[in-house]
Design a protein around this motif. Structure first.
Motif, short mmCIF file in Angstrom:
data_model
loop_
_atom_site.label_atom_id
_atom_site.label_comp_id
_atom_site.label_asym_id
_atom_site.label_seq_id
_atom_site.Cartn_x
_atom_site.Cartn_y
_atom_site.Cartn_z
N ASP A 409 -10.00 -91.68 46.41
CA ASP A 409 -11.49 -92.40 46.60
C ASP A 409 -12.10 -92.98 45.50
O ASP A 409 -12.51 -91.97 44.55
N ALA A 410 -11.82 -93.88 45.47
CA ALA A 410 -12.16 -94.87 44.23
C ALA A 410 -13.58 -94.92 43.66
O ALA A 410 -13.96 -95.21 42.90
N SER A 411 -14.41 -94.57 44.84
CA SER A 411 -15.97 -94.51 44.70
C SER A 411 -16.44 -93.56 44.01
O SER A 411 -17.83 -93.51 43.76
N VAL A 412 -15.73 -92.53 43.67
CA VAL A 412 -16.08 -91.25 43.07
C VAL A 412 -15.99 -91.70 41.48
O VAL A 412 -15.22 -91.25 40.58
N LEU A 413 -17.26 -92.42 41.03
CA LEU A 413 -17.08 -92.75 39.84
C LEU A 413 -17.24 -91.75 38.43
O LEU A 413 -16.50 -92.13 37.57
N PRO A 414 -17.78 -90.42 38.94
CA PRO A 414 -17.48 -89.38 37.65
C PRO A 414 -16.04 -89.28 37.53
O PRO A 414 -15.68 -89.11 36.56
N ALA A 415 -15.27 -89.37 38.56
CA ALA A 415 -13.85 -89.11 38.39
C ALA A 415 -13.19 -90.22 37.61
O ALA A 415 -12.36 -90.10 36.58
N GLN A 416 -13.61 -91.55 37.81
CA GLN A 416 -13.30 -92.54 36.96
C GLN A 416 -13.55 -92.40 35.71
O GLN A 416 -12.65 -92.82 34.61
N ALA A 417 -14.69 -92.07 35.45
CA ALA A 417 -15.19 -91.99 34.08
C ALA A 417 -14.26 -90.68 33.25
O ALA A 417 -13.97 -90.86 32.10
N SER A 418 -13.77 -89.84 33.92
CA SER A 418 -13.17 -88.96 33.33
C SER A 418 -11.82 -89.01 33.20
O SER A 418 -11.26 -88.73 32.12
N LEU A 419 -11.26 -89.63 34.21
CA LEU A 419 -9.71 -90.14 33.83
C LEU A 419 -9.83 -91.25 32.75
O LEU A 419 -8.82 -91.20 32.12
#
Length: 496
Positions: A409-419
């Motif tokens: 789920d690319a829309s989970v932006l906190p995960a994008q930021a942590s990655l």
């Protein structure tokens, strides 16, 4: 799914449901293995029997039950379906097919099997609870509330029913709030609801500010002056409270002919106000629907609080702490809930998430790893574990879990930021860039722009780094100005 449903007892009782056609000796061994809790062994025995008698619906169902109890609900589903194709009258198979779908995170697939089970046994409590859980999970909150309301009507001492009913009403309240925000953002009704959420979180200054804003747009907004009086009392200004109470009284009686939904709400007819049957949607109707559903939720939770201590009561308190940002307190309540409902998968999940939010990353890691064994595709669990490992200074170990969350789920932006942060810590600026770019919509303070500028620099993209750093400075300055302005605006002042 919520609650401790006692499936073990049910499954063992159901084994006798269709044993008459089984080869006696092997069938008896399978039943004894189930009774002894040796579910994997029982599954092996029933699998052998099914090879011999592939068209025996009872054996297929028993195989599914054994696999289910062995912690393999995904393997059980085809067995239940095959059994039902041969014999649609197998109530346990319909019920457990729905439960298995719930347990593997496929609530949409659970709804129809559970409805079928309820048509066969309308008084079956576990089937109705499971159907309510499935409907709630697919956000059919009105239907879920109906199932839980029936359960609470039949058994007023059922804590699971009251807790689930309250959560359903809460969700309906939030939905009405969202509809109001979409239909009439910045309206007096929207401002009043925002104020109410601040008040519920004991953020008195914020609540005071938003109620004042609402009254500037709609001076005759009923209840606002009364709530301002309550804020004054809670902050030690009883004299100012009296002034606001006088303003509320001077609004006079309400014309119920033209304000029916408001009259229903003010006179405590919350179900009528919530359903708003036959009334066209409007900012006013969304406002009172949200308030009415919230009151119905409070009533359900009050009934729960009057019952003996239960896992559901601790869940309710934990959720309240979570909503107020008190994550350490939430952890304590989830642990108490787990004592009363050992092994409950949802409570363990919520405990893990609260451990992550309370920054107890070591404890969170242990529990999250165990939970992911059962649900390896969970976006939320993968994100929480990856972020926990990142905060434990283990970016290399964090990347696979954060990548899994983003992939699903690319829309989970906190995960994008942590990655992105993990890649930066590993010195891999180029890999961090696309994830930072994706996460920019949640950059309220400019910190992500700053990290992106660093990443551009590390990747040799100097012009983009310069532009992004300028954007960071603007966002940071604007956020600081907004913070100072808000500090001035939210001071609690005397009535005008």
């Amino acid at each position: 799914m919520r609650g401790s449903l006692g499936w073990a007892a049910f499954l063992l009782a159901a084994l006798s449901f269709a044993q008459s056609d089984d080869p006696a000796a092997k069938s008896q061994r399978g039943k004894e293995a189930m009774a002894a809790g040796k579910f994997a062994e029982a599954a092996t025995i029933y699998a052998e029997l099914v090879k011999t008698l592939p068209d025996n619906a009872g054996l297929l169902m028993n195989l599914g039950m054994a696999q289910h109890m062995a912690g393999q609900p995904s393997k059980a589903i085809p067995q239940f379906k095959a059994a039902l194709k041969l014999d649609p009258g197998l109530f346990p198979a319909w019920l457990l097919l729905g439960v298995a779908h719930l347990e593997i995170g496929q609530p949409a697939g659970a709804v129809e099997p559970l409805r079928k089970a309820l048509t066969m046994q309308p008084d079956n409590t576990e089937a109705r609870h499971a159907l309510g859980d499935a409907l709630f999970a697919v956000e059919r909150f009105e239907e879920a509330a109906d199932q839980f309301r029936q359960l609470s009507d039949r058994n007023a001492s059922d804590p699971r029913a009251w807790h689930a009913l309250g959560r359903s009403y809460e969700s309906l309240s939030r939905r009405a709030f969202a509809q109001l925000e979409k239909a009439a953002p910045e309206s007096s009704y929207w401002l009043a609801l925002v104020a109410g959420t601040r008040l519920a979180q004991q953020q008195y200054s914020g609540a005071f500010y938003f109620y004042h804003q609402a009254l500037q747009k709609q001076p005759d907004l009923r209840g606002a002056h009364g709530t301002l009086a309550e804020i004054y009392r809670r902050t030690g200004h009883a004299d100012w409270a009296a002034v606001e109470e006088g303003k509320e009284r001077r609004l006079g009686p309400l014309d119920c002919a033209s304000h029916r939904i408001e009259c229903d709400f003010l006179q405590g007819r919350y179900r009528e106000a919530a359903t708003a049957a036959g009334r066209p949607p409007s900012a006013e109707s969304y406002y009172f629907q949200s308030l009415a559903y919230n009151e119905l939720a409070l009533q359900a939770f009050e009934r729960l609080a009057k019952l003996p201590p239960s896992a559901e009561l601790h869940q309710l308190i934990a959720e309240s702490h979570h909503n107020q940002g008190h994550h350490i307190d939430a952890v304590k309540e989830w642990r108490e809930a787990l004592k009363l409902s050992p092994g409950n998968p949802e409570i363990r999940r919520e405990l893990a998430i609260s451990l992550h939010q309370s920054r107890d990353y070591n404890a969170a890691e242990v529990l999250l790893r165990d939970l992911l064994k059962r649900d390896p595709g969970s976006v939320e669990l993968n994100y929480c574990l990856g972020d926990s490992l990142l905060n434990l200074q283990q970016p290399e170990k964090a990347v696979p879990f954060l990548s899994q969350a983003v992939k699903r789920d690319a829309s989970v932006l906190p995960a994008q930021a942590s990655l992105a942060r993990a890649y930066l810590q590993m010195g891999q600026a180029a890999q961090a860039i696309p994830h930072l770019e994706a996460a920019l919509p949640v950059d309220d303070d400019g910190s992500l722009h700053y990290q992106l500028a660093r990443a551009y620099q590390g990747a040799g993209r100097q012009e983009l780094a310069k532009q992004t750093l300028e954007q960071y400075q603007k966002i940071h300055a604007s956020a600081e100005a907004d913070r100072k302005k808000l500090e001035q605006e939210v001071r609690i002042t005397p009535p005008e």
